[in-house]
Design a protein around this motif. Structure first.
Motif, mmCIF file in Angstrom:
data_model
loop_
_atom_site.group_PDB
_atom_site.id
_atom_site.type_symbol
_atom_site.label_atom_id
_atom_site.label_comp_id
_atom_site.label_asym_id
_atom_site.label_seq_id
_atom_site.Cartn_x
_atom_site.Cartn_y
_atom_site.Cartn_z
ATOM 1 N N LEU A 103 0.831 -1.204 0.000
ATOM 2 C CA LEU A 103 0.000 0.000 0.000
ATOM 3 C C LEU A 103 0.865 1.252 0.000
ATOM 4 N N ASP A 104 1.943 1.203 0.774
ATOM 5 C CA ASP A 104 2.858 2.343 0.849
ATOM 6 C C ASP A 104 3.497 2.638 -0.510
ATOM 7 N N GLN A 105 3.945 1.586 -1.179
ATOM 8 C CA GLN A 105 4.640 1.775 -2.461
ATOM 9 C C GLN A 105 3.696 2.156 -3.599
ATOM 10 N N PHE A 106 2.500 1.588 -3.594
ATOM 11 C CA PHE A 106 1.585 1.834 -4.719
ATOM 12 C C PHE A 106 0.687 3.054 -4.518
ATOM 13 N N ILE A 107 0.499 3.478 -3.287
ATOM 14 C CA ILE A 107 -0.378 4.638 -3.043
ATOM 15 C C ILE A 107 0.406 5.848 -2.555
ATOM 16 N N CYS A 108 1.126 5.669 -1.433
ATOM 17 C CA CYS A 108 1.774 6.829 -0.820
ATOM 18 C C CYS A 108 2.971 7.334 -1.628
ATOM 19 N N SER A 109 3.803 6.431 -2.122
ATOM 20 C CA SER A 109 5.004 6.864 -2.853
ATOM 21 C C SER A 109 4.683 7.748 -4.065
ATOM 22 N N PRO A 110 3.741 7.337 -4.942
ATOM 23 C CA PRO A 110 3.400 8.230 -6.060
ATOM 24 C C PRO A 110 2.868 9.583 -5.595
ATOM 25 N N ILE A 111 2.074 9.588 -4.516
ATOM 26 C CA ILE A 111 1.534 10.855 -4.006
ATOM 27 C C ILE A 111 2.663 11.757 -3.515
ATOM 28 N N ILE A 112 3.642 11.175 -2.812
ATOM 29 C CA ILE A 112 4.781 11.951 -2.310
ATOM 30 C C ILE A 112 5.561 12.563 -3.473
ATOM 31 N N ILE A 113 5.821 11.770 -4.511
ATOM 32 C CA ILE A 113 6.591 12.277 -5.662
ATOM 33 C C ILE A 113 5.826 13.387 -6.367
ATOM 34 N N MET A 114 4.532 13.189 -6.599
ATOM 35 C CA MET A 114 3.729 14.218 -7.262
ATOM 36 C C MET A 114 3.649 15.480 -6.417
ATOM 37 N N SER A 115 3.508 15.310 -5.103
ATOM 38 C CA SER A 115 3.438 16.487 -4.222
ATOM 39 C C SER A 115 4.768 17.234 -4.215
ATOM 40 N N PHE A 116 5.875 16.493 -4.357
ATOM 41 C CA PHE A 116 7.191 17.136 -4.421
ATOM 42 C C PHE A 116 7.282 18.060 -5.637
ATOM 43 N N PHE A 117 6.949 17.521 -6.814
ATOM 44 C CA PHE A 117 7.017 18.346 -8.026
ATOM 45 C C PHE A 117 6.027 19.505 -7.971
ATOM 46 N N ALA A 118 4.853 19.257 -7.416
ATOM 47 C CA ALA A 118 3.836 20.318 -7.315
ATOM 48 C C ALA A 118 4.292 21.425 -6.375
ATOM 49 N N THR A 119 4.858 21.048 -5.225
ATOM 50 C CA THR A 119 5.278 22.036 -4.233
ATOM 51 C C THR A 119 6.401 22.916 -4.775
ATOM 52 N N VAL A 120 7.386 22.301 -5.423
ATOM 53 C CA VAL A 120 8.510 23.079 -5.965
ATOM 54 C C VAL A 120 8.057 23.945 -7.136
ATOM 55 N N ALA A 121 7.131 23.430 -7.948
ATOM 56 C CA ALA A 121 6.656 24.176 -9.121
ATOM 57 C C ALA A 121 5.954 25.480 -8.736
ATOM 58 N N ILE A 122 5.376 25.526 -7.547
ATOM 59 C CA ILE A 122 4.682 26.740 -7.099
ATOM 60 C C ILE A 122 5.597 27.954 -7.172
ATOM 61 N N PHE A 123 6.888 27.756 -6.912
ATOM 62 C CA PHE A 123 7.830 28.868 -6.838
ATOM 63 C C PHE A 123 8.501 29.161 -8.179
ATOM 64 N N GLU A 124 8.126 28.441 -9.226
ATOM 65 C CA GLU A 124 8.764 28.617 -10.530
ATOM 66 C C GLU A 124 7.831 29.344 -11.492
ATOM 67 N N GLU A 125 8.426 29.868 -12.561
ATOM 68 C CA GLU A 125 7.593 30.448 -13.621
ATOM 69 C C GLU A 125 6.831 29.315 -14.310
#
Length: 201
Positions: A103-125
Motif C-alpha cells: 500500500l505504501d509503495q503503490f499509493i503513498c510513494s506516487p503521491i509523495i513524488i507528485m506532491s514534491f514536483f507540485a510544491t517546488v513548481a509553485i515557486f517557478e515560472e
C-alpha cells in the motif's frame, strides 16, 4: 562523580526533549520539522557536491528553501498516512507488514513524488507547465529509485517501530534519497534528456 552527574543530567534532558517531541500533542509538528530539516540538508549536500564539481558556481539558498518547503508536504502526508495505515491494518505479522509495504509503495510513494514536483513548481515560472513536464520526464526516475530504497527500509519500519517514530525513521533513510531527489530535480543532464525527447516528438 562530576562526569557522571553531567552525563546523567544530559540524559535526563534528552529524555524530556524526546518525550515532548514525540508525544501525541507535538508529534505532527515534530514530523513536519524533521522532514523540512532533512530535505534542506539533502539539497545543501547535493549543491555542495555540485559546487565541488563546478556544475554550479555557488549554493543557491532560494533552491534550498524550495526543497525544504517540499519536505513540509512530505512530512504532513507521511504523518497522516502512517496513522491511517495502522488503523486499517492492525498487527505486526509478516503478512500485515507486506500489506502495508505494498500500500505504501503503490499509493503513498506516487503521491509523495507528485506532491514534491507540485510544491517546488509553485515557486517557478509557469508552475502548471513545469509540473506536468517534470511528471512526464522525471516521475518514473524517482519512482524506480523508491522501489530500490524503500521496501527493505519499510519492512524494518513497519515491523519494529511504533507509529510515532515512523516519520523520524523515514527521515534517517531519506537523507540519501533527498540528495538524489535534488539531483534529479535540478540536474542539467535530465533537462537535456527532456529537451531531446521533446525535439524527437
Amino acid at each position: 562523580m562530576t562526569f557522571r552527574r553531567v552525563f546523567s543530567k544530559a540524559y535526563v534532558s534528552y529524555r524530556k526533549v524526546k518525550d515532548n517531541a514525540f508525544n501525541q500533542r507535538n508529534l505532527f509538528y515534530t514530523n513536519v520539522l524533521l522532514s523540512i530539516g532533512i530535505s534542506t540538508l539533502g539539497d545543501l549536500m547535493e549543491q555542495s557536491y555540485e559546487v565541488h564539481t563546478k556544475e554550479i558556481e555557488k549554493i543557491d539558498l532560494h533552491r534550498t528553501a524550495q526543497m525544504g518547503f517540499s519536505g513540509s508536504t512530505a512530512g504532513i502526508i507521511c504523518h497522516h498516512w502512517y496513522n491511517f495505515l495502522d488503523k486499517i491494518i492492525i498487527g505486526r505479522s509478516f503478512s500485515m507488514v507486506i500489506k502495508k509495504l505494498f500500500l505504501d509503495q503503490f499509493i503513498c510513494s506516487p503521491i509523495i513524488i507528485m506532491s514534491f514536483f507540485a510544491t517546488v513548481a509553485i515557486f517557478e515560472e509557469h508552475p502548471l507547465e513545469n509540473f506536468t513536464d517534470e511528471l512526464k520526464t522525471k516521475f518514473w526516475i524517482l519512482y524506480k529509485a523508491e522501489w530500490m530504497v524503500w521496501p527493505p527500509a519499510q519492512i524494518i519500519n513497519f515491523y519494529f517501530l511504533p507509529t510515532k517514530y515512523r516519520v523520524a525513521y523515514d527521515n534517517t533513510i531519506s537523507l540519501g534519497y533527498d540528495v538524489y531527489t535534488s539531483h534529479v530535480k535540478h540536474s542539467k543532464d535530465y533537462k537535456r534528456e527532456s529537451k531531446s525527447t521533446d525535439d524527437k516528438d
